[in-house]
Structures are given as C-alpha cells and as structure tokens.
Write an enzyme that holds these catalytic residues in place. Structure first.
Site, PDB file in Angstrom:
ATOM      1  N   ARG A  50       0.756  -1.126  -0.072  1.00  0.00           N
ATOM      2  CA  ARG A  50       0.130   0.005  -0.056  1.00  0.00           C
ATOM      3  C   ARG A  50       0.822   1.028   0.094  1.00  0.00           C
ATOM      4  O   ARG A  50       1.134   1.808   0.920  1.00  0.00           O
ATOM      5  CB  ARG A  50      -0.769   0.095   1.029  1.00  0.00           C
ATOM      6  CG  ARG A  50      -1.817  -1.200   1.518  1.00  0.00           C
ATOM      7  CD  ARG A  50      -2.832  -0.956   2.501  1.00  0.00           C
ATOM      8  NE  ARG A  50      -3.452  -2.233   2.708  1.00  0.00           N
ATOM      9  CZ  ARG A  50      -3.313  -2.994   3.753  1.00  0.00           C
ATOM     10  NH1 ARG A  50      -2.494  -2.474   4.831  1.00  0.00           N
ATOM     11  NH2 ARG A  50      -3.955  -4.241   4.140  1.00  0.00           N
ATOM     12  N   ASP A  52       2.296   4.873  -0.405  1.00  0.00           N
ATOM     13  CA  ASP A  52       1.579   6.081   0.184  1.00  0.00           C
ATOM     14  C   ASP A  52       1.511   7.038  -0.889  1.00  0.00           C
ATOM     15  O   ASP A  52       1.994   6.993  -2.155  1.00  0.00           O
ATOM     16  CB  ASP A  52       2.414   6.632   1.573  1.00  0.00           C
ATOM     17  CG  ASP A  52       2.135   6.103   2.659  1.00  0.00           C
ATOM     18  OD1 ASP A  52       0.857   5.731   3.054  1.00  0.00           O
ATOM     19  OD2 ASP A  52       3.033   5.987   3.372  1.00  0.00           O
ATOM     20  N   TYR A 110      12.607  -1.899  -2.348  1.00  0.00           N
ATOM     21  CA  TYR A 110      12.315  -0.380  -2.526  1.00  0.00           C
ATOM     22  C   TYR A 110      13.606   0.177  -2.832  1.00  0.00           C
ATOM     23  O   TYR A 110      14.570  -0.367  -2.384  1.00  0.00           O
ATOM     24  CB  TYR A 110      11.766   0.219  -1.117  1.00  0.00           C
ATOM     25  CG  TYR A 110      10.283   0.011  -0.910  1.00  0.00           C
ATOM     26  CD1 TYR A 110       9.216   0.738  -1.603  1.00  0.00           C
ATOM     27  CD2 TYR A 110       9.861  -0.937  -0.119  1.00  0.00           C
ATOM     28  CE1 TYR A 110       8.029   0.731  -1.281  1.00  0.00           C
ATOM     29  CE2 TYR A 110       8.552  -1.414   0.216  1.00  0.00           C
ATOM     30  CZ  TYR A 110       7.491  -0.431  -0.535  1.00  0.00           C
ATOM     31  OH  TYR A 110       6.342  -0.611  -0.080  1.00  0.00           O
ATOM     32  N   ARG A 216      11.147   5.329   4.577  1.00  0.00           N
ATOM     33  CA  ARG A 216      11.363   6.651   4.547  1.00  0.00           C
ATOM     34  C   ARG A 216      12.232   7.318   5.643  1.00  0.00           C
ATOM     35  O   ARG A 216      12.947   8.227   5.870  1.00  0.00           O
ATOM     36  CB  ARG A 216      10.180   7.403   4.249  1.00  0.00           C
ATOM     37  CG  ARG A 216       9.808   7.145   2.930  1.00  0.00           C
ATOM     38  CD  ARG A 216       8.277   7.703   2.357  1.00  0.00           C
ATOM     39  NE  ARG A 216       7.916   8.985   2.872  1.00  0.00           N
ATOM     40  CZ  ARG A 216       6.712   9.492   2.998  1.00  0.00           C
ATOM     41  NH1 ARG A 216       5.656   8.860   2.666  1.00  0.00           N
ATOM     42  NH2 ARG A 216       6.367  10.723   3.182  1.00  0.00           N
TER      43      ARG A 216
END
Lengths: 272, 272
Positions: A50, A52, A110, A216
């Site tokens: 999911r 952002d 990622y 992040r």
C-alpha cells in the site's frame, strides 16, 4: 473464473496513494474501475504494497479474480485503455486461484533516490529528494549495516501506526554513492537526459515486509549521518531503542519507488 | 546599471510557453516577476528562443538590465527563491550592455526525444513522444541528410506563421538510434532510473535559427519515414516544395528540448 497477477508501474505524484480512499484518486481505485469495466461487474484488486501518496512503483504487483474467460494480453490492453498514462499495466498472467498479491508475497524491494548537489533538477523534482549538503556515502553505508537481519523496527514506524508485530527482516540494504560522471569510463554524458543518474544516490532496501514509513524514516536517519549531523553509531542505538522519537525525519515520498515484489516461484524471492 | 545573461532550465509542462501571454503562466512572466522583485521595478527579460507550450529547456538563455549593483551569485539565488521548482536559473554573468539574448544569438541546438517501444513510460510521458511502431533510424538519418545547409524551410513552418524570411541554415542534424541496453558493454541497467535512455531515439538539430514548429515538423516528417509510411527520398522533395501541406504532422511539444544557445564568444558557437 480466472485469477490474474498483474505488474503495474505508476508515477505516484498527484495520487492519494495505492489504496482507495473516501476522497481523491487512488491507483487501486483506477485499476478496479478499469478491470470492472471489462469484467462486467465490480472487482476488488489486491495490491502487494500500500504505497503512500506520492510514492512511485516500477513493479507493484496486484491480483484479482474475474469470471470471464479472457487472455492475459487482453487484460493488459483493456486495462491500459482505461487508465491515465501515469499508470501502466506492464504484464498480466493467469495464476493459481489461491494467489493473493499481498498474502503470497515473500518480499519487497524499495529504492530511494536522493539528488545530492547544490542545484535541484527541474525534470526530476517529483522523483527524488533534493539534498543540497554533500553526503558521505561511506558513513551512511557503515551506519546501515546493523539494520540487516531480523529486528524490531518500531523506531522507524510512522507515529500512530499499529500492527500485529513490528519485527521485520531486512535482507539487504545498499547505498550507491552519487555518480559524478554518467559513464563508467569517465566520459561525458551524451544527450539531454543521459545525465539523469548523475549526482543521484540510490538506497536500495530488500526485506520480507516493511512497516508504514519504515524505508522513508531509515532514509531520513541515514541522511542525518551522511550530512555529518550524527555519527554512524547513532543508527544502531536508534534501532535498539524502538523509540520513533529518536529516529531522523521521514524522507519525502517523491524519492521512493517500489521496485519489485517477490513470490515463491520467483528465482529472485530470496534476494528481496 | 548592469546587464546580466542568465541560463535557465525548465520543465515546460503546464506553462503556456516562454513568452508572456494574456492568460496562463509563462516562463518569461515568472522570471520577470522574480527579477522585478529584487530590482525594485518592472524589468523586461529577453529570451533567446520563444519555446512553445510544453517545450522544455536545458539551457535557455535570457538577458535583462537592472540599475542595482548586485553580483551574479545573488542574481541566481534571489531569482530562484521566487521561482517554482520547475524553473531554475543555472547561471548568471554580467555582460556587455549591448548583449541581447535573442539578437546576439549565433545559433541554437534543439534535441527531440522519441520513446520507441510498445509500452509507454509513466515517468517520461511529459518528456518524450511515445511512438509504438518500430522506427528505422538508418532510413531517418539518410532522409535527414538533405536538410543540412542553407535552405528555404517554408515547408516546415507552422501554418499561418509569417516571418521576414523562411531561409535558415541547419548546421548539423543527427539521429541516435534507440539504445536497447543501457550500458555500452551490453550489461543490464542498475537502479530504477538507469534505464531511462533505453528505447529513446534522440534527434539533435543545430542551426542559426529556427522557424516556428520547424524542429517538430521535421521530426514528424522523419517519423513518417522511420515507420515506413514514406521513402527517405520524400523528405528532400518536401523541402524543395516549400509547401507545408506536403510535410508530415507536427510532433508533440513534450519531446522537444532547447539544449543550448551559442554566442560569439562561445567556443561552441560554430557547432550550433
């Protein structure tokens, strides 16, 4: 009845994120509408991650089941025909009906891109975090080492998030220092876009799963170290503390890319 | 009183073009407002090339005169502080008061990017023309040869445009075939953006000046040849006809970049 696994790329700028929301345009919502149009009824599309608002995907994976006999090539074309050009289905394949993009996922990779130079880039502003202060890639790589392995990553979770467990396994974390020339042989870039990777530091993280904002917040903390505001040893202490208040700031969404999702049959599964 | 020459990069998406218009946001208008703010009065900023809506610049050049004693570094910082991040002043230098970005220009170089593959790219959609049909770069290069030199380019001018003369000199035109791998040694690209130049054909045109839509109409005509709809010899006949109705379609603005502008003092002046 056929279950499909699709691979999707998107430019996350301007979307509220992957997940359908009460307000705003989501990638999930767009794909559900597109698939529903040729399936002839409402379809739920499950995404592996999911992402952002503002986060991009090079290889998000999603799954759905429809009761029409339709081949994979048609799924790709019919879905793309109804999607804006910022979202593209790259591939579709029929899979075992027990396949579920999120539950079946073995791991994700990622990548986070930092443009590390004085001047920002007008073409990349939605695809990087621009950090003007010179970053020490070696210090960041050394600081990142203790993150690999199975740990409680509560210190790097979005404040207020709640999950069953905050333990995750980071399988690999690598930091590619900014390239100061485009070509490996030191030659100058050719063409207006050949220099796009110049001055870009890429942080790649592979793991079995990630907490909300985990990548992040790790990146925001690594930049504290790379810019000299913190010592490399600080990051291990933050991890051990399990206290979000001690970690660095959450890096902006614009630099984050979901690169790929690994499944059991996938030879890359162990790498992610 | 000081005259400054500035070099500007911008992402042309979302602007009405370089030139100030009655409606919409122009790059010239943004820069005039930014410079006017620290100059203390309205300033006219002259650009070397009036790029159209959606056309980008890697190195547009502009000039203006202000009556405040201010150094070049401050010009860069003060202007950028008032510009959106899609427009950046890369450089400023004090110049001879007779310097005028457009009148003093000796030549310009434009690049046009075509993404030549079946699937479009979600991140590059505003920076390429996506052409799905396989293009024959050799046929295009052979067709382009007669364009080099001094000619009447009326066949490639926007319909309805009027200028003193439609004669221009094309100093060089080159076509780089789409790269099917990123690295020269055949290795795979590394990192999410390393493949950005993959499948991109770049057409670079340098000349003493260009008619409105000239580069885009040349590119649209070359694609007619590359896709096999026309023979390479057709382009020379179009040029000789001086008839816009015979040329190919105008390629979209998104793929076009003003790369650099050359001036007398510039060692690159003869190349552009």
């Amino acid at each position: 009845v056929v279950t499909f696994k699709i691979t999707v790329a998107y430019d996350g700028s301007g979307f509220v994120g992957w997940q359908r929301q009460a307000h705003g345009t989501s990638i999930q919502g767009l794909i559900e509408d597109a698939v529903g149009a040729f399936a002839g009824r409402a379809v739920v599309v499950h995404g592996a991650g999911r992402t952002d608002a503002g986060v991009h995907a090079l290889g998000q994976v999603a799954s759905f089941t429809i009761d029409r006999d339709i081949d994979a090539g048609t799924v790709v074309r019919a879905t793309n025909a109804r999607l804006p050009d910022s979202v593209r289905v790259l591939d579709a394949e029929p899979v075992d009906p027990r396949f579920h993009a999120r539950h079946s996922a073995r791991g994700k990779t990622y990548a986070y891109r930092i443009l590390n130079r004085r001047v920002p880039d007008v073409f990349q502003r939605a695809y990087v975090w621009h950090v003007a202060a010179a970053l020490d890639a070696d210090a960041m790589a050394s600081a990142a080492r203790p993150l690999a392995g199975r740990h409680d990553f509560a210190a790097f979770q979005a404040s207020g998030a709640s999950t069953h467990t905050t333990e995750r396994t980071v399988r690999a974390i690598s930091i590619s220092p900014p390239r100061r020339t485009q070509n490996g042989d030191g030659s100058m870039p050719v063409g207006p876009f050949a220099g796009l990777e110049r001055d870009v530091m890429t942080i790649e993280i592979a793991g079995d799963g990630f907490l909300r904002h985990m990548v992040r917040t790790i990146v925001g903390s690594l930049v504290e170290i790379g810019s000299g505001r913190r010592e490399p040893e600080w990051l291990g202490r933050v991890l051990a503390s399990r206290d979000r208040a001690l970690a660095g700031p959450t890096a902006p969404a614009s630099g984050l890319f979901l690169v790929r999702v690994a499944y059991d049959a996938d030879p890359l599964a162990d790498e992610c």
